[in-house]
Design a protein around this motif. Structure first.
Motif, PDB file in Angstrom:
ATOM      1  N   ASP A  84      -0.266  46.198  47.275  1.00  0.00           N
ATOM      2  CA  ASP A  84      -0.870  46.529  45.987  1.00  0.00           C
ATOM      3  C   ASP A  84      -1.242  48.014  46.055  1.00  0.00           C
ATOM      4  OD1 ASP A  84      -2.061  46.581  43.545  1.00  0.00           O
ATOM      5  OD2 ASP A  84      -3.869  45.506  44.155  1.00  0.00           O
ATOM      6  N   ILE A  85      -0.386  48.863  45.505  1.00  0.00           N
ATOM      7  CA  ILE A  85      -0.515  50.318  45.684  1.00  0.00           C
ATOM      8  C   ILE A  85      -1.247  50.935  44.500  1.00  0.00           C
ATOM      9  CG2 ILE A  85       0.738  52.478  45.980  1.00  0.00           C
ATOM     10  CD1 ILE A  85       3.063  50.838  47.118  1.00  0.00           C
ATOM     11  N   THR A  86      -2.205  51.836  44.785  1.00  0.00           N
ATOM     12  CA  THR A  86      -2.849  52.650  43.747  1.00  0.00           C
ATOM     13  C   THR A  86      -2.162  54.011  43.741  1.00  0.00           C
ATOM     14  OG1 THR A  86      -4.956  51.522  44.095  1.00  0.00           O
ATOM     15  CG2 THR A  86      -5.031  53.628  42.923  1.00  0.00           C
ATOM     16  N   TRP A  87      -1.323  54.246  42.744  1.00  0.00           N
ATOM     17  CA  TRP A  87      -0.551  55.495  42.719  1.00  0.00           C
ATOM     18  C   TRP A  87      -1.364  56.671  42.175  1.00  0.00           C
ATOM     19  CZ3 TRP A  87       3.711  55.526  45.438  1.00  0.00           C
ATOM     20  CH2 TRP A  87       4.458  54.363  45.591  1.00  0.00           C
ATOM     21  N   ILE A  88      -2.302  56.391  41.266  1.00  0.00           N
ATOM     22  CA  ILE A  88      -3.099  57.471  40.647  1.00  0.00           C
ATOM     23  C   ILE A  88      -4.578  57.126  40.794  1.00  0.00           C
ATOM     24  CG2 ILE A  88      -3.647  58.696  38.511  1.00  0.00           C
ATOM     25  CD1 ILE A  88      -0.819  58.068  37.554  1.00  0.00           C
ATOM     26  N   VAL A  89      -5.345  58.040  41.382  1.00  0.00           N
ATOM     27  CA  VAL A  89      -6.793  57.862  41.540  1.00  0.00           C
ATOM     28  C   VAL A  89      -7.458  58.295  40.243  1.00  0.00           C
ATOM     29  CG1 VAL A  89      -8.835  58.582  42.821  1.00  0.00           C
ATOM     30  CG2 VAL A  89      -6.667  58.251  44.027  1.00  0.00           C
TER      31      VAL A  89
ATOM     32  N   PRO B 285       5.786  55.580  39.228  1.00  0.00           N
ATOM     33  CA  PRO B 285       6.396  56.021  37.976  1.00  0.00           C
ATOM     34  C   PRO B 285       6.609  57.530  37.985  1.00  0.00           C
ATOM     35  CG  PRO B 285       4.082  55.479  37.655  1.00  0.00           C
ATOM     36  CD  PRO B 285       4.432  55.019  39.028  1.00  0.00           C
ATOM     37  N   ASN B 286       7.706  57.976  37.397  1.00  0.00           N
ATOM     38  CA  ASN B 286       8.026  59.402  37.326  1.00  0.00           C
ATOM     39  C   ASN B 286       7.358  59.984  36.088  1.00  0.00           C
ATOM     40  OD1 ASN B 286       9.086  61.960  37.210  1.00  0.00           O
ATOM     41  ND2 ASN B 286      11.183  61.313  37.730  1.00  0.00           N
ATOM     42  N   PRO B 287       6.368  60.862  36.265  1.00  0.00           N
ATOM     43  CA  PRO B 287       5.655  61.394  35.096  1.00  0.00           C
ATOM     44  C   PRO B 287       6.538  62.258  34.203  1.00  0.00           C
ATOM     45  CG  PRO B 287       4.997  62.547  37.096  1.00  0.00           C
ATOM     46  CD  PRO B 287       5.849  61.417  37.529  1.00  0.00           C
ATOM     47  N   ASN B 288       7.668  62.729  34.746  1.00  0.00           N
ATOM     48  CA  ASN B 288       8.558  63.587  33.966  1.00  0.00           C
ATOM     49  C   ASN B 288       9.603  62.795  33.175  1.00  0.00           C
ATOM     50  OD1 ASN B 288       7.284  65.905  35.021  1.00  0.00           O
ATOM     51  ND2 ASN B 288       8.526  65.745  36.896  1.00  0.00           N
ATOM     52  N   MET B 289       9.610  61.489  33.352  1.00  0.00           N
ATOM     53  CA  MET B 289      10.584  60.650  32.643  1.00  0.00           C
ATOM     54  C   MET B 289       9.856  59.695  31.710  1.00  0.00           C
ATOM     55  SD  MET B 289      13.392  59.691  35.571  1.00  0.00           S
ATOM     56  CE  MET B 289      14.213  58.582  34.429  1.00  0.00           C
TER      57      MET B 289
END
Length: 893
Positions: free
Chosen positions: A165-170, A52-56
């Motif tokens: 299964d990706i962890t994008w944010i720790v 996910p784009n944190p700026n959008m």
């Protein structure tokens, strides 16, 4: 007319964006090369997941399509970093994106990547735009049908399982880092933001993390006021350097710390640590804030940076050292530590005999606390005792280093500044241990912080930072939350009233432990006595020693007396900051204590006399060391050492008069000899006191049996009066603790005169009621008799003396006193003189005394000696050896 062949282009694959698109770059020429995105024509690969784009607002992550990761990985492993050729079929207008065919080799005869992808079932052929007459395009359809029939890749069963299964944010970066325990993790670098920041997938769990390379910083990309990206010098080159080696490569990552949501770690390329390579090429600099967490050798990073600085590479092209250069021959040396100055400096004596003061690099000793409100107005500041932990720091260094050989490596020279002299700052090691690091690790010093561009620091600066971090974590020393230790030390130097108060305690203590703090001259020392917690000025007894040069009021310096400086140097070498033993005898009118000082059982007064650096003073006659000192002085005169360099023997006769009484006093007392020593001295008990002693011993043993001591309950100290169990009979006796050698205690049985080494478990507290009776064994020495010089004859004489007197009742008369009581012993039944008998039997020799009252006794002994000579008895069996002592043989008395 034939159709023109499409142009073949070459490049190096920089990145695989997906299963059907790669980024190709050219060869670098003076900077990062141009790039193109090449999509494989006629096929479509599964789409990869996006974070996910944190700026959008409202942006959500997308999942992998089945086999998207496998398709991308097929391209990555096949092509990354390799030179390929590609044929452009068409290009999208207004973009750098073109479509074509890629060949994994140097020409079009090499492997066709599009066909390989189709045959593995990793992509789908776009059939809508295919030409029926194009053989190559029709071959793609054929390969796809074969893959479908074989169930390969996405055409097989269970394709839905091939989704990551990706962890994008720790969520908790600190716990995440700690869970790996500094162990290497397999990873693939997905993006290079700049030379020292990368993003990666950690395998196999697919954690997506941003990693800052620990210990370094590269030139960065910044935004100007207009919002445009501006690069610092060499930022592009540093990023390209990292990209070429890491982007989409299989690496190992060691996670070491956390900075906000970013992780700090080391990335290990197959060819080594990328941070070290960046430093070596001048693309990065070391940074202190993250250097402390480096687990793969911070010293290697520092060395790589130094190499780039020396070669003035890239960011260091205008580098100049921030301090004076050091000659290579002065860079390192060995020496013996002779003094510790406060908590950060040492005086080292080098091989050529010269001493050099060195400071521990990048170490700051404890500092004074501002406590002016509570401080007495007239109190003089004593940094060693008044600054918290300064004494502990000095003692740590003193006990570890004094008298020891150390290795010294000069790191930098700090120029003179604000009235402070130039400092030579070094790393000092002993047995492979960095002394500065050990000091900081104990919490007894702090590490100096520097500007980032200041390279005048310890060559082991990072180890110092790590040691400080450990000390802070353990809350030790200056990092402790507890109140610092207080040292209340009474300085009685020059204070007559205070000195008089301490004098009786020091005299009664016998041999007291002390530490030499300062040496003013060969015979004048400043001591710290732990037992009384006082500082005293101590003068050596029994000698006259020349004074060295000393400062005078007004900044002037007095001249040294002949050999005064040599005597000062000798005393310093022997005992400065060493643990010694002292016996206080008296006090002078200035409040200075006078007595004897022993260093490892060596009498310092005697040692100075032996070296010809002092003369025997008449006050030594009262001591037990008088004979030894006279002999030592005679030897120094013969060898013409130092003070006796120009000595000429005085041939005039000087009579020795110890006691001026003309008549010999006779008052015989009955005694029992209990012990014999090696210098004709012995211990004896007065017979009249026998019943009282026997009663005391019986009571003591009864009490010890009824109230047996608990093992370990008593901690013996030197000088203590205690109860000791004698090994020969297992009985308890009164004793005095004389020495402690690694848990073995030497005790003197005060009622018998014998000594024994024993364990603390064989010692116990002596009840107070048994301490009032004085010691019942008194030490005496035979008068007017001496041992022969030959060692064998000496031992024969001692054996004969022992057999003649031990455990026998004799009559004793004190003839004279000179540092002890000199006596005559008689057998009670015959009144035969014991010494005279041993002389007449050829075991002892006569000591000539010139007192009138001893004339007849000496004469009788002389006649007995002549008789032994005539009979060639024992030591005279080879004749009169004293005849060779005539002057023509070079003998001097």
């Amino acid at each position: 007319m034939s159709t023109a062949q499409p142009a073949v282009q070459r490049g190096i694959v920089k990145q695989a964006l997906s299963g059907d698109a790669v980024v190709i770059r050219g060869q670098p020429q003076g900077g990062p090369p141009p790039e193109k995105t090449v999509c494989l024509s006629n096929i479509t690969a599964p789409r990869m997941a996006r974070r996910p784009n944190p700026n959008m607002e409202g942006s959500v992550e997308t999942k992998d399509e089945p086999f998207a990761w496998e398709a991308r990985e097929f391209l990555r492993k096949k092509l990354i970093g390799k030179e390929i050729v590609f044929v452009k079929e068409y290009e999208v207008p207004g973009t750098k994106r073109l479509y074509g065919i890629i060949y994994a080799g140097k020409d079009t005869n090499a492997e066709n990547i599009t066909e390989s992808m189709v045959s593995e079932g990793l992509v789908e052929v776009r059939r809508g735009g295919l030409k029926p007459d194009d053989v190559n395009q029709q071959r793609l359809i054929q390969l796809e049908e074969e893959a479908k029939s074989q169930g390969k890749g996405r055409w097989g069963e269970g394709a839905s399982k091939h989704v990551r299964d990706i962890t994008w944010i720790v969520e908790n970066p600190r716990n995440f880092v700690d869970s790996f325990h500094n162990k290497p993790i397999e990873a693939v670098i997905e993006h290079v933001r700049d030379g020292c920041t990368v993003r990666a997938f950690l395998l196999p769990k697919m954690d997506y993390v941003t990693i800052l390379l620990s210990g370094i910083k590269c030139p960065m990309f910044k935004q100007d006021d207009k919002g445009d990206q501006v690069s610092e010098p060499f930022a592009e080159e540093a990023k390209f350097f990292t990209e070429v080696r890491l982007l989409q490569r299989d690496v190992k990552v060691i996670l070491e710390s956390v900075s906000n949501q970013n992780l700090i770690g080391t990335v290990l390329h197959p060819n080594g640590n990328i941070a070290e390579l960046l430093l070596k090429e001048g693309f990065a600099r070391c940074v202190d804030w993250s250097m402390g967490v480096v687990s793969q050798g911070a010293d290697k990073l520092r060395a790589a940076e130094r190499e780039a600085k020396d070669k003035k590479k890239r960011i260091w092209k205008e580098y100049t050292p921030s301090g004076p250069s050091i000659d290579i021959k002065d860079k390192s040396f060995q020496g013996k530590v002779v003094e510790v100055v406060n908590g950060d400096a040492l005086v080292v004596k080098m091989g050529d005999g010269k001493s050099k003061k060195v400071f521990l690099s990048s170490v700051r000793p404890p500092r004074a606390v501002d406590n002016t409100e509570n401080q007495a107005p007239n109190k003089r500041m004593r940094p060693l005792y008044d600054i918290p932990y300064m004494y502990e720091a000095r003692e740590f260094l003193r006990t570890k280093l004094i008298g020891k050989k150390v290795n010294v490596k000069v790191d930098y020279i700090q120029p003179a500044n604000q009235g402070f002299p130039e400092k030579t700052c070094c790393t000092v090691t002993i047995g492979g241990v960095n002394v500065g690091e050990a000091l900081v690790g104990k919490g007894l010093a702090k590490v100096i912080r520097y500007r980032q561009d200041d390279d005048q620091r310890s060559s082991h600066y990072d180890e110092l930072l790590a040691a400080e971090a450990r000390a802070e974590k353990k809350l030790v020393g200056i990092h402790s939350k507890k109140e610092p230790p207080i040292h209340r030390v009474a300085d009685v130097s020059g204070d007559i009233a205070k000195s008089k108060q301490f004098l009786p305690f020091l005299q009664r203590a016998g041999r007291s432990e002390a530490m030499v703090e300062f040496i003013a001259s060969g015979s004048r020392l400043r001591l710290y006595i732990p037992r009384e917690t006082c500082l005293v000025t101590f003068l050596l007894s029994g000698i006259s020693c020349p004074r060295g040069a000393r400062p005078l009021p007004g900044g002037e310096t007095s001249k040294s007396e002949p050999y005064g400086d040599e005597a000062l140097a000798f005393t310093k070498e022997m005992c400065l900051q060493r643990e010694v033993e002292v016996t206080v005898e008296a006090m002078d009118k200035g409040g200075n204590f006078i007595g004897w000082l022993f260093v490892d059982n060596t009498n310092l007064s005697l040692a100075l006399v032996q070296e010809g650096l002092a003369k025997v003073h008449f006050t030594a006659e009262r001591s037990n060391f008088y004979k030894q000192m006279l002999n030592a002085e005679e030897n120094a005169k013969e060898k013409k050492l130092n003070l006796w360099k120009d000595y000429v023997e005085d041939t005039s006769v000087h009579e020795e008069i110890v006691d001026d009484k003309s008549e010999r006093e006779v008052n015989y007392k009955n005694v029992v000899v209990t012990e014999v020593n090696e210098d004709l001295s012995f211990f004896a008990q007065y017979v009249d006191n026998g019943p009282q002693l026997e009663k005391l011993m019986e009571q003591l043993r009864t009490e010890m049996e009824s109230n047996p001591p608990l093992p370990g309950a008593y901690s013996p100290k030197k000088g203590d009066l205690c109860a000791a169990k004698f090994s020969q009979d297992g009985q308890w006796y009164r004793a005095k603790v004389e020495k402690n050698e690694k848990g073995k205690f030497t005790v003197l049985f005060i009622d018998y005169g014998n000594r024994e080494k024993t364990a603390s478990t064989e010692l116990a507290t002596l009840p107070a009621s048994y301490q009032t009776l004085p010691a019942q064994a008194t030490e005496f020495t035979l008068a007017c008799a001496a041992l022969p010089p030959d060692e064998d004859a000496k031992q024969d004489a001692l054996d004969q003396f022992y057999d003649s007197v031990v455990n026998k009742e004799l009559k004793l008369n004190i003839e004279y006193r000179s540092g002890g009581s000199y006596v005559v012993l008689l057998y009670p039944d015959t009144d035969q003189d014991v010494a005279q008998g041993l002389i007449s039997d050829g075991y002892l020799i006569v000591e000539k005394r010139r007192e009138k009252k001893l004339a007849k006794l000496v004469s009788d002994y002389q006649k007995a000696q002549e008789k032994a000579k005539a009979g060639r008895l024992n030591l005279w069996r080879y004749g009169d050896f004293t005849e060779d002592d005539a002057k023509e043989f070079g003998y001097k008395k």
